[in-house]
Design an enzyme around this catalytic site. Structure first.
Site, PDB file in Angstrom:
ATOM      1  N   GLN A  49     -16.190  37.836 -19.027  1.00 58.83           N
ATOM      2  CA  GLN A  49     -14.977  36.909 -18.414  1.00 58.83           C
ATOM      3  C   GLN A  49     -15.941  35.772 -17.624  1.00 58.83           C
ATOM      4  OE1 GLN A  49     -11.848  36.784 -18.621  1.00 58.83           O
ATOM      5  NE2 GLN A  49     -11.457  38.692 -19.729  1.00 58.83           N
TER       6      GLN A  49
ATOM      7  N   CYS B 272      -4.810  38.136 -23.248  1.00 55.63           N
ATOM      8  CA  CYS B 272      -5.426  36.523 -23.119  1.00 55.63           C
ATOM      9  C   CYS B 272      -4.557  35.984 -24.088  1.00 55.63           C
ATOM     10  CB  CYS B 272      -6.847  36.674 -23.043  1.00 55.63           C
ATOM     11  SG  CYS B 272      -7.430  36.921 -24.857  1.00 55.63           S
TER      12      CYS B 272
ATOM     13  N   ASP C 170      -7.641  45.923 -24.401  1.00 53.30           N
ATOM     14  CA  ASP C 170      -7.741  44.445 -23.896  1.00 53.30           C
ATOM     15  C   ASP C 170      -8.474  43.705 -25.133  1.00 53.30           C
ATOM     16  OD1 ASP C 170      -8.404  42.047 -22.539  1.00 53.30           O
ATOM     17  OD2 ASP C 170     -10.075  43.040 -21.341  1.00 53.30           O
TER      18      ASP C 170
END
Length: 193
Positions: free
Chosen positions: A19, A145, A116
């Protein structure tokens, strides 16, 4: 590169995803820590270098992470080397796709499943595995995301009239990792019905 967003030394090789805004990602991890019950058996798919799972070790019975990037395994070994032995013993990592884990049945006995995925969302076989009955009620933590893919996956997972869903939305929140951009990271916690 080594980063410590919440005091856990995460190692990243050049070919590993990380990230960009670790300070804000730490806020997502704190929210996940609050959402995961103590003494859980956790399976983390699309786990990178155990970026989330490593932060759950103190309260978990076990954390099993997987990701298909072959560079992640060495990073997780470096992470485990720096952890106290009791915590390192709870963490396992396997270079394996989320689909392979789902087909093998890894999600069936987990108390908590953490996903994720990339922007495209969950792979069809992972979604199918989450829709299969399990011997006990599970909790699903979904970090997204890609909002369009998240909405699609959520529609398939949620119990509603005429759906095959097995899950109920318990909590959802958004995080701005890139101020000034129109991108929001979504964190959802679902419980199995």
């Amino acid at each position: 590169m080594v980063e410590m967003p919440l005091g856990v030394a995460l190692s990243f090789a050049p070919a590993c995803f990380r990230q960009a805004n670790l300070r804000q990602f730490a806020e997502i991890v704190k929210a996940i820590q609050r959402a995961v019950p103590r003494k859980s058996r956790i399976v983390e798919l699309y786990g990178g270098v155990a970026t989330i799972g490593a932060h759950l070790l103190e309260h978990a019975v076990s954390v099993r992470c997987s990701d298909e990037n072959p560079w992640n395994a060495a990073c997780v070994e470096l992470l485990k080397r720096d952890l106290p032995a009791a915590l390192a013993g709870k963490l396992s990592y396997e270079t394996l796709s989320a689909v392979a884990c789902a087909k093998r049945g890894d999600l069936r006995d987990a108390d908590v499943v953490i996903v994720d995925p990339p922007r495209k969302g969950l792979c069809a076989d992972v979604l199918k595995a989450l829709l299969r009955p399990a011997p006990k009620k599970r909790r699903l933590v979904y970090v997204s995301c890609g909002f369009d893919a998240f909405k699609r996956d959520l529609a398939a997972l949620l119990v509603s009239s005429g759906s095959t869903g097995r899950w109920k939305l318990n909590h959802v929140e958004g995080h701005v990792l890139f101020p000034g951009a129109d991108h929001i990271e979504t964190l959802a916690v679902l419980v199995e019905c």
